[in-house]
Motif scaffolding. Structure first.
Motif, PDB file in Angstrom:
ATOM      1  N   PHE A 165      21.803  23.271  44.862  1.00  0.00           N
ATOM      2  CA  PHE A 165      20.554  23.626  44.206  1.00  0.00           C
ATOM      3  C   PHE A 165      20.767  23.778  42.695  1.00  0.00           C
ATOM      4  O   PHE A 165      19.962  23.315  41.893  1.00  0.00           O
ATOM      5  CB  PHE A 165      19.996  24.924  44.796  1.00  0.00           C
ATOM      6  CG  PHE A 165      18.737  25.399  44.121  1.00  0.00           C
ATOM      7  CD1 PHE A 165      17.515  24.795  44.392  1.00  0.00           C
ATOM      8  CD2 PHE A 165      18.776  26.436  43.187  1.00  0.00           C
ATOM      9  CE1 PHE A 165      16.352  25.218  43.758  1.00  0.00           C
ATOM     10  CE2 PHE A 165      17.624  26.861  42.550  1.00  0.00           C
ATOM     11  CZ  PHE A 165      16.409  26.249  42.842  1.00  0.00           C
ATOM     12  N   TYR A 166      21.883  24.406  42.338  1.00  0.00           N
ATOM     13  CA  TYR A 166      22.207  24.559  40.917  1.00  0.00           C
ATOM     14  C   TYR A 166      22.410  23.191  40.277  1.00  0.00           C
ATOM     15  O   TYR A 166      21.887  22.928  39.179  1.00  0.00           O
ATOM     16  CB  TYR A 166      23.464  25.419  40.745  1.00  0.00           C
ATOM     17  CG  TYR A 166      24.062  25.312  39.362  1.00  0.00           C
ATOM     18  CD1 TYR A 166      23.497  25.969  38.275  1.00  0.00           C
ATOM     19  CD2 TYR A 166      25.180  24.503  39.136  1.00  0.00           C
ATOM     20  CE1 TYR A 166      24.029  25.852  36.996  1.00  0.00           C
ATOM     21  CE2 TYR A 166      25.720  24.372  37.861  1.00  0.00           C
ATOM     22  CZ  TYR A 166      25.143  25.041  36.803  1.00  0.00           C
ATOM     23  OH  TYR A 166      25.666  24.902  35.539  1.00  0.00           O
ATOM     24  N   THR A 177       9.669  24.590  35.531  1.00  0.00           N
ATOM     25  CA  THR A 177       9.278  25.677  36.447  1.00  0.00           C
ATOM     26  C   THR A 177       9.763  27.043  35.988  1.00  0.00           C
ATOM     27  O   THR A 177       9.456  28.046  36.626  1.00  0.00           O
ATOM     28  CB  THR A 177       9.832  25.408  37.858  1.00  0.00           C
ATOM     29  OG1 THR A 177      11.272  25.339  37.795  1.00  0.00           O
ATOM     30  CG2 THR A 177       9.282  24.100  38.411  1.00  0.00           C
ATOM     31  N   LEU A 178      10.511  27.106  34.889  1.00  0.00           N
ATOM     32  CA  LEU A 178      11.026  28.400  34.445  1.00  0.00           C
ATOM     33  C   LEU A 178       9.903  29.272  33.883  1.00  0.00           C
ATOM     34  O   LEU A 178       8.944  28.773  33.299  1.00  0.00           O
ATOM     35  CB  LEU A 178      12.096  28.205  33.365  1.00  0.00           C
ATOM     36  CG  LEU A 178      13.372  27.459  33.771  1.00  0.00           C
ATOM     37  CD1 LEU A 178      14.346  27.424  32.600  1.00  0.00           C
ATOM     38  CD2 LEU A 178      14.031  28.090  34.984  1.00  0.00           C
ATOM     39  N   GLN A 203      22.596  23.778  28.795  1.00  0.00           N
ATOM     40  CA  GLN A 203      21.647  24.115  29.851  1.00  0.00           C
ATOM     41  C   GLN A 203      20.883  25.366  29.451  1.00  0.00           C
ATOM     42  O   GLN A 203      21.308  26.107  28.562  1.00  0.00           O
ATOM     43  CB  GLN A 203      22.380  24.353  31.174  1.00  0.00           C
ATOM     44  CG  GLN A 203      23.351  25.526  31.144  1.00  0.00           C
ATOM     45  CD  GLN A 203      24.107  25.717  32.452  1.00  0.00           C
ATOM     46  OE1 GLN A 203      23.723  25.175  33.481  1.00  0.00           O
ATOM     47  NE2 GLN A 203      25.194  26.483  32.417  1.00  0.00           N
ATOM     48  N   GLU A 256      21.191  20.316  41.112  1.00  0.00           N
ATOM     49  CA  GLU A 256      19.919  19.598  40.993  1.00  0.00           C
ATOM     50  C   GLU A 256      19.040  20.201  39.899  1.00  0.00           C
ATOM     51  O   GLU A 256      18.440  19.466  39.096  1.00  0.00           O
ATOM     52  CB  GLU A 256      19.188  19.640  42.339  1.00  0.00           C
ATOM     53  CG  GLU A 256      17.883  18.859  42.338  1.00  0.00           C
ATOM     54  CD  GLU A 256      17.220  18.860  43.713  1.00  0.00           C
ATOM     55  OE1 GLU A 256      16.045  18.445  43.791  1.00  0.00           O
ATOM     56  OE2 GLU A 256      17.860  19.283  44.683  1.00  0.00           O
ATOM     57  N   LYS A 257      18.990  21.522  39.838  1.00  0.00           N
ATOM     58  CA  LYS A 257      18.131  22.193  38.866  1.00  0.00           C
ATOM     59  C   LYS A 257      18.582  21.927  37.434  1.00  0.00           C
ATOM     60  O   LYS A 257      17.757  21.766  36.523  1.00  0.00           O
ATOM     61  CB  LYS A 257      18.137  23.699  39.133  1.00  0.00           C
ATOM     62  CG  LYS A 257      17.312  24.525  38.159  1.00  0.00           C
ATOM     63  CD  LYS A 257      17.393  26.016  38.492  1.00  0.00           C
ATOM     64  CE  LYS A 257      16.606  26.859  37.500  1.00  0.00           C
ATOM     65  NZ  LYS A 257      16.708  28.309  37.815  1.00  0.00           N
ATOM     66  N   HIS A 258      19.882  21.831  37.218  1.00  0.00           N
ATOM     67  CA  HIS A 258      20.423  21.711  35.864  1.00  0.00           C
ATOM     68  C   HIS A 258      20.943  20.313  35.547  1.00  0.00           C
ATOM     69  O   HIS A 258      21.606  20.125  34.533  1.00  0.00           O
ATOM     70  CB  HIS A 258      21.534  22.745  35.648  1.00  0.00           C
ATOM     71  CG  HIS A 258      21.050  24.169  35.639  1.00  0.00           C
ATOM     72  ND1 HIS A 258      20.564  24.778  34.518  1.00  0.00           N
ATOM     73  CD2 HIS A 258      20.949  25.081  36.651  1.00  0.00           C
ATOM     74  CE1 HIS A 258      20.187  26.022  34.821  1.00  0.00           C
ATOM     75  NE2 HIS A 258      20.418  26.228  36.102  1.00  0.00           N
ATOM     76  N   TYR A 259      20.634  19.349  36.423  1.00  0.00           N
ATOM     77  CA  TYR A 259      21.013  17.949  36.175  1.00  0.00           C
ATOM     78  C   TYR A 259      22.534  17.818  35.987  1.00  0.00           C
ATOM     79  O   TYR A 259      23.015  17.197  35.041  1.00  0.00           O
ATOM     80  CB  TYR A 259      20.287  17.392  34.937  1.00  0.00           C
ATOM     81  CG  TYR A 259      18.788  17.581  34.983  1.00  0.00           C
ATOM     82  CD1 TYR A 259      17.963  16.668  35.647  1.00  0.00           C
ATOM     83  CD2 TYR A 259      18.191  18.692  34.372  1.00  0.00           C
ATOM     84  CE1 TYR A 259      16.582  16.851  35.702  1.00  0.00           C
ATOM     85  CE2 TYR A 259      16.822  18.884  34.431  1.00  0.00           C
ATOM     86  CZ  TYR A 259      16.015  17.964  35.100  1.00  0.00           C
ATOM     87  OH  TYR A 259      14.658  18.154  35.157  1.00  0.00           O
ATOM     88  N   TYR A 303      13.006  21.648  32.264  1.00  0.00           N
ATOM     89  CA  TYR A 303      12.970  22.840  33.123  1.00  0.00           C
ATOM     90  C   TYR A 303      11.530  23.348  33.202  1.00  0.00           C
ATOM     91  O   TYR A 303      11.209  24.436  32.709  1.00  0.00           O
ATOM     92  CB  TYR A 303      13.857  23.942  32.543  1.00  0.00           C
ATOM     93  CG  TYR A 303      15.339  23.678  32.550  1.00  0.00           C
ATOM     94  CD1 TYR A 303      16.170  24.271  33.511  1.00  0.00           C
ATOM     95  CD2 TYR A 303      15.934  22.866  31.597  1.00  0.00           C
ATOM     96  CE1 TYR A 303      17.548  24.061  33.506  1.00  0.00           C
ATOM     97  CE2 TYR A 303      17.305  22.643  31.585  1.00  0.00           C
ATOM     98  CZ  TYR A 303      18.108  23.239  32.540  1.00  0.00           C
ATOM     99  OH  TYR A 303      19.464  23.024  32.528  1.00  0.00           O
TER     100      TYR A 303
END
Length: 581
Positions: free
Chosen positions: A544-545, A466-467, A513, A547-550, A464
């Motif tokens: 989007f969720y 970009t967080l 996650q 993709e962001k969290h695999y 992660y």
């Protein structure tokens, strides 16, 4: 060094109160808890030996050459746990305690002071969390504890009064025994408080206990001690090291810090370093740095060739250099800790404090730019630095003996001072046992990490990138852990042969996650499918969720959990390979 005529406890504590007995700077701070103090007083009452003591006579012409501290009287876990510099009488000789500080401080607190420690389940910033407790002795009966006879206990004045009024005990404040110089005064106390009209056996216990307490404090010469009269600090330090090899562990940094205290010219090294440790530990969500870390980092930042933790490396010249550069050293460490906090690290997730030392050295090398950890122009540099830190922590490069690794990294940074030399570091350590590359087998091993493992946060933080880790993020079970009990899984229709696999897999990183605090609270223990349907009602947000969290494109129902785990692990593996290779 000669053995002296023993003295009484009252004589010792009176000398401490008058600052005739002080603590040399080479002493560590007070570390005993209330249970240890209570046991000490019980041992004294039972006539058990409490060990000998070692005192150092410092002549008045020398007492300004060294730093001395007062004994703590009113210990407070939060606001008063550090010894204060003693305002000594420069016209008098002093007695400095070389061995026996913990026992003598305990006697002083028990007779003259108090002990305030935090009550369970109360916040540290709540002033009522630290009630003032004094040492009391129950005069009515022997202790029920198997290993003690006399019931000594640190309690509040209110607790003592309530028990006394209820008749469940008669708590006598131990320090009050000092008011009774003559034994007859003890007898007066017994009559004035009606303790003479108790049943015969209980009255005998009251009388024998209180008279014994008076005797061991006022009359019996319990304190056996040796007296060292040599005025050479080197000899005294050597004696101190030898006699403090047992008991509560004396860290090497305590000795080094003691030497620094004696050698710094303008600052109080002990006060400076102790207060600075507390400052950096309060950054972000909190860390656990210690004096060892500060002293080791100071050696590295001052570019000393030998950075080993040994006496020879903390001579007068070395300590003078550290004192001269102290403000720069503090700022470099401070910025390094702020940077680690901005990466989301804290005491529970920074698995090696030593891993920060090269980062701190790099920040010093580039001139300690203000707000390096948040300014946009340093984003790319921070990204490389964070990647290096993640790999270093995951490979446990700083385990064992870290000095050679730190010196090697320092050399690479010196040779490449313009930006963080990630590629150069990887190249310089390629093929070595301690390197900064992850291969596929190592990544597969990392994916077996579980919730609660120190490395799990580091792995997820790489996934992660970009967080904004200045916000609070929680390690969240995607499929809530509350559903993973054998009875609940049976009721959900999971077959017996799969239940063990479910239970073994629920804490795997492939079911974890990173979620910000508020979304995680909202999610709570809701079933995964129910939560995402409510949280992401339209396909664009949902994708989007994912993709962001695999999140794999499989059923989110509980009965598909094993397939979910398998496919998400593959997605994490592919992402990690892409990042590190």
């Amino acid at each position: 060094m000669s053995f002296q005529t023993p003295i009484t406890i009252k004589e010792v504590t009176d000398s401490i109160r008058r600052r005739e007995f002080v603590l040399p700077a080479i002493q560590r701070e007070f570390v005993w808890d209330t249970n240890q103090i209570e046991h000490l007083f019980d041992s004294i009452m039972q006539g058990y030996p409490v060990g000998s003591f070692l005192f150092w006579k410092v002549l008045k012409e020398n007492n300004t050459k060294f730093q001395f501290y007062d004994f703590i009287r009113d210990f407070h876990e939060k606001t008063n746990k550090h010894n204060r510099v003693s305002e000594i009488n420069k016209d008098n000789d002093l007695i400095a305690i070389l061995d026996g500080q913990q026992r003598l401080t305990s006697l002083y607190i028990g007779l003259h002071g108090s002990y305030s420690y935090k009550m369970p389940r109360k916040r540290r910033d709540n002033p009522t969390a630290y009630p003032k407790r004094s040492l009391y002795l129950d005069l009515l009966a022997e202790s029920n504890e198997f290993d003690v006879k006399y019931d000594f206990l640190f309690i509040t004045e209110e607790e003592a009064r309530e028990d006394n009024e209820a008749g469940v005990a008669h708590w006598f404040k131990v320090g009050d025994i000092l008011k009774y110089e003559e034994p007859v005064e003890v007898n007066d106390y017994i009559f004035e408080n009606g303790l003479n009209v108790l049943e015969k056996e209980q009255a005998r216990f009251v009388s024998s206990t209180l008279f014994k307490l008076h005797k061991v404090i006022h009359q019996t010469p319990i304190v056996n001690y040796y007296l060292e009269k040599d005025q050479e600090l080197d000899k005294v330090l050597n004696i101190f090291i030898r006699v403090n090899s047992g008991g509560t562990t004396l860290s090497y940094s305590d000795l080094l810090l003691s030497i620094a205290t004696a050698q710094w010219k303008k600052k109080d090294a002990r006060k400076e370093i102790t207060e600075f440790v507390e400052e950096i530990n309060a950054i972000g969500n909190g860390f656990y740095f210690n004096k060892d870390f500060i002293l080791k980092t100071s050696l590295v930042l001052c570019d000393f060739t030998d950075i080993a933790f040994k006496m020879d490396n903390f001579n007068a010249s070395t300590m003078q250099t550290i004192e001269d550069k102290w403000e720069e050293i503090k700022e470099a460490i401070r910025q390094g800790v702020h940077l680690a906090a901005s990466f989301g690290y804290s005491e529970s997730t920074l698995t090696s404090n030593n891993a920060l030392i090269p980062i701190i050295y790099y920040l010093k090398t580039i001139g300690l730019p203000e707000n390096y950890y948040i300014l946009q122009k340093y984003e790319e540099d921070r990204s490389k630095l964070k990647k290096w830190l993640s790999i270093a922590l995951l490979k446990r490069v700083f385990g064992g003996a870290p000095d050679n690794v730190i010196k090697s990294l320092r050399k690479v940074i010196q040779e490449n001072p313009s930006n963080f030399p990630l590629d150069e570091i990887i190249s310089a350590h390629k093929g070595q046992v301690k390197n900064f590359t992850l291969d596929e087998d190592e990544i597969d091993n990392l994916l077996s990490s579980k919730y609660g493992n120190g490395r799990t946060f580091t792995i997820l933080s790489m996934l992660y990138p970009t967080l904004d880790y200045r916000n609070i993020f929680h390690l969240d079970h995607i499929h809530p852990r509350s559903y993973f009990t054998r009875p609940k899984l049976k009721r959900a229709g999971i077959s017996e042969e799969k239940i063990d696999k479910y239970l073994d897999s629920v804490d795997l990183i492939s079911n974890i996650q990173l979620l910000e605090g508020i979304p995680n609270i909202e999610k709570s223990d809701k079933p995964f499918k129910e939560w995402i349907n409510n949280k992401y009602p339209n396909d664009m947000d949902l994708n989007f969720y994912f993709e962001k969290h695999y999140i794999p494109q499989v059923s989110q129902e509980l009965d598909a959990f094993l397939e979910f785990i398998e496919q998400r692990e593959q997605l994490l593996r592919e992402a990690l390979l892409k990042i590190v290779l």
